[in-house]
Enzyme design. Structure first.
Site, PDB file in Angstrom:
ATOM      1  N   ASP A  32      39.022  24.646  17.658  1.00  0.00           N
ATOM      2  CA  ASP A  32      38.903  24.204  19.046  1.00  0.00           C
ATOM      3  C   ASP A  32      39.643  25.189  19.942  1.00  0.00           C
ATOM      4  OD1 ASP A  32      38.147  20.990  19.947  1.00  0.00           O
ATOM      5  OD2 ASP A  32      38.828  22.418  21.473  1.00  0.00           O
ATOM      6  N   GLY A  37      38.645  19.820  24.587  1.00  0.00           N
ATOM      7  CA  GLY A  37      39.298  19.107  23.490  1.00  0.00           C
ATOM      8  C   GLY A  37      40.804  19.120  23.696  1.00  0.00           C
ATOM      9  N   VAL A  58      34.424  29.455  19.827  1.00  0.00           N
ATOM     10  CA  VAL A  58      33.285  29.693  18.920  1.00  0.00           C
ATOM     11  C   VAL A  58      32.335  30.781  19.395  1.00  0.00           C
ATOM     12  CG1 VAL A  58      33.226  27.451  17.799  1.00  0.00           C
ATOM     13  CG2 VAL A  58      31.927  27.811  19.927  1.00  0.00           C
ATOM     14  N   LEU A  72      30.078  21.223  16.935  1.00  0.00           N
ATOM     15  CA  LEU A  72      30.204  20.332  18.096  1.00  0.00           C
ATOM     16  C   LEU A  72      30.852  20.999  19.299  1.00  0.00           C
ATOM     17  CD1 LEU A  72      31.520  17.109  16.333  1.00  0.00           C
ATOM     18  CD2 LEU A  72      29.188  17.716  16.882  1.00  0.00           C
ATOM     19  N   TYR A 115      23.582  23.868  30.379  1.00  0.00           N
ATOM     20  CA  TYR A 115      23.741  22.980  29.225  1.00  0.00           C
ATOM     21  C   TYR A 115      22.388  22.740  28.546  1.00  0.00           C
ATOM     22  CZ  TYR A 115      25.395  18.904  26.571  1.00  0.00           C
ATOM     23  OH  TYR A 115      25.736  18.018  25.576  1.00  0.00           O
ATOM     24  N   TYR A 129      16.756  30.418  12.018  1.00  0.00           N
ATOM     25  CA  TYR A 129      17.648  30.758  10.888  1.00  0.00           C
ATOM     26  C   TYR A 129      17.216  29.987   9.643  1.00  0.00           C
ATOM     27  CZ  TYR A 129      21.372  33.727  12.777  1.00  0.00           C
ATOM     28  OH  TYR A 129      22.083  34.778  13.280  1.00  0.00           O
ATOM     29  N   THR A 145      27.771   9.078  24.748  1.00  0.00           N
ATOM     30  CA  THR A 145      28.667   8.438  23.782  1.00  0.00           C
ATOM     31  C   THR A 145      30.049   8.237  24.404  1.00  0.00           C
ATOM     32  OG1 THR A 145      27.440   9.490  22.005  1.00  0.00           O
ATOM     33  CG2 THR A 145      29.616   8.647  21.438  1.00  0.00           C
TER      34      THR A 145
END
Ligand code: UDP
Length: 281
Positions: A32, A37, A58, A72, A115, A129, A145
């Site tokens: 992260d 986060g 990432v 995620l 997004y 891939y 969520t």
């Protein structure tokens, strides 16, 4: 015991997933960059010797020997993903390339467009891939969520309304409040994710994971006010650009492919647990 990498593992959903996978006896590496986060979300896990927390973005390549990857990492709240739209695209697209590169190496079997398009393009990359390099992939589409560990300044409607209600401040409804969303409690999502990861290699998805109960923001505001016993008043604010009028997942495929998976936590029950979490902060 599996070696499992979770990007965005200190985020809202990632932190629940880390906890669950550790409970099941796995080794978990959590990546992260703490943009949305938070270390707080995984502090209880740090004492577990099978848990490793690494600060990493990432969009930059990462190397590890793992059996499974849950990808995620990406700010998911419009408020955050629009702060730096180019970085949002990089996180989705470069993050996907980097994680797929890792999966291949280990051979382990409008204002919202940054997004939406980033996610759409990432799904294409995942499928390519898979087809070209036989990488074992799984694609889920996560619908709205909520639950404990959501960040207080995330800007999502559930966290905003609960925090406003607990402080007896005005509840801010954007637009006329007739737009709808389908809200899923985080435990139901985690169950769906794990079942998806365990499906046979030839099943890639995409699969919708969400709750079908559909509520308008006006209804949500009233429920939150009632459950918190709040004296908050509802105020109306301008609708942000590109805000969808309606969202409700079709979960037929999830039920069929994920052993009859379906959400089990209704909105009131999930909201009660989430309210307790925000009260405890
Ligand atoms: N929303 C609202 N008040 C708030 C925050 C959000 O009325 O304080 C609305 C927002 O305009 C949208 C819905 O709630 O119609 C869900 O917004 P959220 O940011 O939670 O998620 P998304 O738009 O990505 O579904």
């Amino acid at each position: 015991m599996k070696q499992i990498l979770i990007t965005g593992g200190a985020g809202f959903i990632g932190s629940h997933l880390c906890a669950r996978l550790l409970e099941e006896g796995n080794e978990v590496i959590c990546l992260d960059n703490y943009f949305t986060g938070s270390k707080e979300n995984v502090i209880p896990l740090l004492k577990n010797p099978h848990f490793e927390l690494i600060r990493h973005d990432v969009s930059i390549p990462f190397q590890a020997e793992v059996d499974e990857i849950y990808n995620l990492a990406c700010p998911a709240s419009p408020v955050y993903y629009q702060i730096d739209p180019i970085q949002t695209i990089k996180t989705s697209v470069l993050g996907a390339v980097n994680m797929l590169g890792l999966a291949k190496r280990v051979n382990a079997i409008g204002p919202r467009s940054c997004y939406d398009e980033g996610k759409r393009c990432a799904e294409t990359l995942f499928m390519d891939y898979h087809r070209q390099n036989k990488v074992r992939i799984k694609i889920i589409r996560i619908f709205n969520t909520y639950g404990p560990n959501m960040s207080t300044n995330d800007g999502r409607v559930v966290s905003n309304f609960i925090i406003q209600a607990l402080q007896n401040k005005d509840i801010t409804i954007y637009g006329d409040g007739n737009q709808t969303r389908s809200f899923q409690y985080v435990d139901d999502l985690i169950e769906g994710m794990i079942r998806m990861m365990n499906t046979s290699d030839d099943f890639t998805g995409p699969v919708n994971i969400g709750n079908q109960g559909e509520f308008s923001m006006n209804e949500l505001a009233k429920i939150v006010i009632r459950l918190t016993n709040s004296s908050s008043k509802i105020v109306y604010r301008p609708l942000p650009g590109d805000d969808p009028k309606q969202r409700k997942p079709d979960i037929t495929l999830a039920k069929e492919k994920l052993d009859g998976w379906e959400p089990t936590v209704c909105l009131e029950e999930g909201l009660k647990k989430t309210i307790l979490y925000f009260k405890s902060l």
